[in-house]
Write an enzyme that holds these catalytic residues in place. Structure first.
Site, PDB file in Angstrom:
ATOM      1  N   LEU A   1       0.840  -1.199   0.000  1.00  0.00           N
ATOM      2  CA  LEU A   1       0.000   0.000   0.000  1.00  0.00           C
ATOM      3  C   LEU A   1       0.870   1.242   0.000  1.00  0.00           C
ATOM      4  CD1 LEU A   1      -2.790  -1.012   2.537  1.00  0.00           C
ATOM      5  CD2 LEU A   1      -2.525  -1.593   0.123  1.00  0.00           C
TER       6      LEU A   1
ATOM      7  N   GLY B   1       1.136  -5.136   1.357  1.00  0.00           N
ATOM      8  CA  GLY B   1       0.029  -5.212   0.403  1.00  0.00           C
ATOM      9  C   GLY B   1       0.408  -5.897  -0.898  1.00  0.00           C
TER      10      GLY B   1
ATOM     11  N   ASN C   1       4.793  -7.554   6.459  1.00  0.00           N
ATOM     12  CA  ASN C   1       5.720  -6.944   7.421  1.00  0.00           C
ATOM     13  C   ASN C   1       5.100  -5.780   8.190  1.00  0.00           C
ATOM     14  OD1 ASN C   1       5.630  -5.498   4.955  1.00  0.00           O
ATOM     15  ND2 ASN C   1       7.479  -4.387   5.499  1.00  0.00           N
ATOM     16  N   GLU C   2       3.762  -5.728   8.266  1.00  0.00           N
ATOM     17  CA  GLU C   2       3.074  -4.570   8.841  1.00  0.00           C
ATOM     18  C   GLU C   2       3.601  -4.170  10.219  1.00  0.00           C
ATOM     19  OE1 GLU C   2       1.686  -6.707   6.893  1.00  0.00           O
ATOM     20  OE2 GLU C   2       0.382  -5.621   5.525  1.00  0.00           O
TER      21      GLU C   2
HETATM   22  N1  CO8 Z   1       4.507   3.624  -0.158  1.00  0.00           N
HETATM   23  C1  CO8 Z   1       4.959   4.839  -0.569  1.00  0.00           C
HETATM   24  N2  CO8 Z   1       6.204   5.072  -1.017  1.00  0.00           N
HETATM   25  C2  CO8 Z   1       7.048   4.030  -1.057  1.00  0.00           C
HETATM   26  C3  CO8 Z   1       6.665   2.740  -0.646  1.00  0.00           C
HETATM   27  C4  CO8 Z   1       5.317   2.542  -0.172  1.00  0.00           C
HETATM   28  N3  CO8 Z   1       4.853   1.354   0.207  1.00  0.00           N
HETATM   29  N4  CO8 Z   1       7.729   1.918  -0.801  1.00  0.00           N
HETATM   30  C5  CO8 Z   1       8.732   2.662  -1.297  1.00  0.00           C
HETATM   31  N5  CO8 Z   1       8.331   3.931  -1.462  1.00  0.00           N
HETATM   32  C6  CO8 Z   1       9.105   5.048  -2.005  1.00  0.00           C
HETATM   33  C7  CO8 Z   1      10.409   5.295  -1.247  1.00  0.00           C
HETATM   34  O1  CO8 Z   1      10.210   6.091  -0.106  1.00  0.00           O
HETATM   35  C8  CO8 Z   1      11.239   5.963  -2.303  1.00  0.00           C
HETATM   36  O2  CO8 Z   1      10.792   7.304  -2.406  1.00  0.00           O
HETATM   37  P1  CO8 Z   1      11.814   8.501  -2.818  1.00  0.00           P
HETATM   38  O3  CO8 Z   1      12.332   8.127  -4.180  1.00  0.00           O
HETATM   39  O4  CO8 Z   1      10.969   9.710  -2.797  1.00  0.00           O
HETATM   40  O5  CO8 Z   1      12.883   8.513  -1.754  1.00  0.00           O
HETATM   41  C9  CO8 Z   1      10.814   5.247  -3.601  1.00  0.00           C
HETATM   42  O6  CO8 Z   1       9.523   4.690  -3.320  1.00  0.00           O
HETATM   43  C10 CO8 Z   1      11.742   4.135  -4.022  1.00  0.00           C
HETATM   44  O7  CO8 Z   1      11.915   3.250  -2.922  1.00  0.00           O
HETATM   45  P2  CO8 Z   1      13.305   2.515  -2.641  1.00  0.00           P
HETATM   46  O8  CO8 Z   1      14.446   3.428  -2.953  1.00  0.00           O
HETATM   47  O9  CO8 Z   1      13.231   1.935  -1.274  1.00  0.00           O
HETATM   48  O10 CO8 Z   1      13.267   1.365  -3.764  1.00  0.00           O
HETATM   49  P3  CO8 Z   1      14.086  -0.009  -3.768  1.00  0.00           P
HETATM   50  O11 CO8 Z   1      13.945  -0.542  -5.161  1.00  0.00           O
HETATM   51  O12 CO8 Z   1      15.444   0.154  -3.215  1.00  0.00           O
HETATM   52  O13 CO8 Z   1      13.284  -0.978  -2.772  1.00  0.00           O
HETATM   53  C11 CO8 Z   1      11.287  -1.912  -1.826  1.00  0.00           C
HETATM   54  C12 CO8 Z   1      12.005  -1.408  -3.102  1.00  0.00           C
HETATM   55  C13 CO8 Z   1      11.975  -3.176  -1.338  1.00  0.00           C
HETATM   56  C14 CO8 Z   1       9.854  -2.224  -2.200  1.00  0.00           C
HETATM   57  C15 CO8 Z   1      11.361  -0.817  -0.747  1.00  0.00           C
HETATM   58  O14 CO8 Z   1      10.950   0.418  -1.314  1.00  0.00           O
HETATM   59  C16 CO8 Z   1      10.517  -1.076   0.463  1.00  0.00           C
HETATM   60  O15 CO8 Z   1      10.846  -1.907   1.285  1.00  0.00           O
HETATM   61  N6  CO8 Z   1       9.395  -0.316   0.585  1.00  0.00           N
HETATM   62  C17 CO8 Z   1       8.533  -0.381   1.749  1.00  0.00           C
HETATM   63  C18 CO8 Z   1       7.627  -1.547   1.631  1.00  0.00           C
HETATM   64  C19 CO8 Z   1       6.683  -1.585   2.797  1.00  0.00           C
HETATM   65  O16 CO8 Z   1       7.070  -1.732   3.932  1.00  0.00           O
HETATM   66  N7  CO8 Z   1       5.392  -1.482   2.483  1.00  0.00           N
HETATM   67  C20 CO8 Z   1       4.367  -1.521   3.488  1.00  0.00           C
HETATM   68  C21 CO8 Z   1       3.195  -0.673   3.068  1.00  0.00           C
HETATM   69  S1  CO8 Z   1       1.857  -0.872   4.222  1.00  0.00           S
HETATM   70  C22 CO8 Z   1       0.883  -2.100   3.561  1.00  0.00           C
HETATM   71  O17 CO8 Z   1       1.031  -2.506   2.447  1.00  0.00           O
HETATM   72  C23 CO8 Z   1      -0.226  -2.724   4.418  1.00  0.00           C
HETATM   73  C24 CO8 Z   1      -0.799  -1.799   5.374  1.00  0.00           C
HETATM   74  C25 CO8 Z   1      -1.941  -2.397   6.168  1.00  0.00           C
HETATM   75  C26 CO8 Z   1      -2.526  -1.369   7.126  1.00  0.00           C
HETATM   76  C27 CO8 Z   1      -3.337  -1.978   8.203  1.00  0.00           C
HETATM   77  C28 CO8 Z   1      -3.661  -0.934   9.302  1.00  0.00           C
HETATM   78  C29 CO8 Z   1      -4.792  -1.346  10.229  1.00  0.00           C
END
Ligand code: CO8
Length: 303
Positions: free
Chosen positions: A109, A154, A178-179
């Site tokens: 997400l 997500g 990994n939430e």
């Molecule tokens: N949302 C928004 N922006 C993101 C996300 C995301 N999920 N993931 C990465 N970005 C952004 C980064 O901040 C970065 O932004 P900027 O260029 O402005 O600095 C850009 O995207 C590129 O990211 P990376 O440089 O980290 O890219 P890599 O290719 O090195 O890595 C990964 C890719 C492995 C996907 C890495 O970006 C990562 O680990 N991202 C986070 C993933 C994550 O933890 N997602 C969890 C989202 S929450 C969810 O899905 C469920 C929520 C349920 C809620 C329930 C509540 C009750």
């Protein structure tokens, strides 16, 4: 009954669907929902490419929202509309989901949709997350995730909705819910989807620790079904699809429904409460701080 009927007419997307356009050449229909959105929203790049091969009955949906296919409100809506459109086309029997982004299937997400946003926006966003899950988990089509990159949270959920998961055998990639690492809690239907895939104990450990598995570990616990070299993910998905489509549709669909309907019904009868719960949880100051710190960590890790 198969799942399609129970889910139809519950999304309120029919108006949007009528705005779809499609072009046909050499037996292939290329459906591009984003082009419609593009015209409406002046978007510069299409986020979703759906390539439906009528000769095989198989559609390939390619996520192409740079940089990491994070699932924003708009993107989730486009995906739901695309799946609904394919679902209504009786000639489409199989759907492969993959990514065109290097190294990433989907980053899950879009955190920015949950960070410092109004309760109304958060509610709308969560409804779109539910919708995507309902459409994919309840699909009558054979669905295969061709996971050609990392797939956290997500992104993992999206692949867990599929009937079969094929992942690139690259130890740099990870997959998992990994939430808790973000200080947030996977809702019951994320949890139930994972339990239905890997069982209770593995899910309990994985969710509490917010585990992200390397492909070989994901295969061991059953989070993915098959590992292949990176350049063979899509071709293997296509071959696997042929095998799944050799089973009579009605028998497979009823079986799928039998396995998944209880979890779908549970969300369907608790949708509003689930939205309310999400909004009150995510807008808490302590949770917003956790999300802010996580976003900082993502940026620092980059530099
Ligand atoms: N949302 C928004 N922006 C993101 C996300 C995301 N999920 N993931 C990465 N970005 C952004 C980064 O901040 C970065 O932004 P900027 O260029 O402005 O600095 C850009 O995207 C590129 O990211 P990376 O440089 O980290 O890219 P890599 O290719 O090195 O890595 C990964 C890719 C492995 C996907 C890495 O970006 C990562 O680990 N991202 C986070 C993933 C994550 O933890 N997602 C969890 C989202 S929450 C969810 O899905 C469920 C929520 C349920 C809620 C329930 C509540 C009750």
């Amino acid at each position: 009954m198969a799942l399609r009927a129970s889910l139809r007419n519950k999304c309120g997307l029919s108006g949007l669907l009528s705005q779809w356009s499609s072009c046909s050449s050499h037996g292939r229909v290329c459906v591009s929902p984003v082009l419609v959105a593009q015209q409406r929203n002046n978007s510069t790049s299409p986020k979703l490419k759906v390539d439906f091969d009528q000769s095989t009955g198989v559609a390939v949906m390619c996520l192409q929202s740079p940089p990491v296919n994070s699932l924003s409100l708009d993107f989730l809506t486009e995906i739901s509309i695309a799946v609904e459109k394919l679902e209504m086309d009786k000639s489409c029997r199989g759907l492969i989901i993959t990514s065109s982004q290097p190294k990433v299937f989907s980053a899950g997400l879009d955190i920015m949709e949950m960070y410092r946003k109004s309760p109304e926006h958060c509610g709308e966003f969560w409804k779109a997350v539910q919708e995507m899950w309902l459409k994919l988990y309840g699909s009558n089509m054979v669905t295969i995730a061709a996971i050609n990159g990392s797939s956290p949270a997500g992104g993992c959920l999206m692949s867990l909705t599929c009937d079969y998961r094929i992942m690139a055998d690259n130890p740099r990639y990870t997959i998992g819910l990994n939430e808790t690492q973000l200080g947030i809690v996977a809702p019951f239907w994320f949890k139930d989807t994972m339990i239905n895939t890997v069982g209770h104990r593995t899910t309990e450990i994985a969710l509490e620790l917010g585990l992200l598995y390397k492909p070989s570990e994901a295969l061991t616990v059953g989070l993915v079904d098959q590992l292949v070299p990176e350049d063979q993910v899509l071709t293997t998905a296509t071959q696997t699809m042929t095998k799944w489509l050799s089973i009579p549709d009605h028998a497979r669909q009823i079986t799928k429904s039998m396995m998944r309907k209880p979890v779908i019904d549970k969300l369907m009868s608790n949708r509003e409460a689930d939205i309310h719960h999400f909004v009150s949880f995510i807008t808490k100051e302590s949770i917003q701080k956790s999300l802010g710190m996580y976003l900082e960590m993502l940026k620092k890790r980059k530099s």
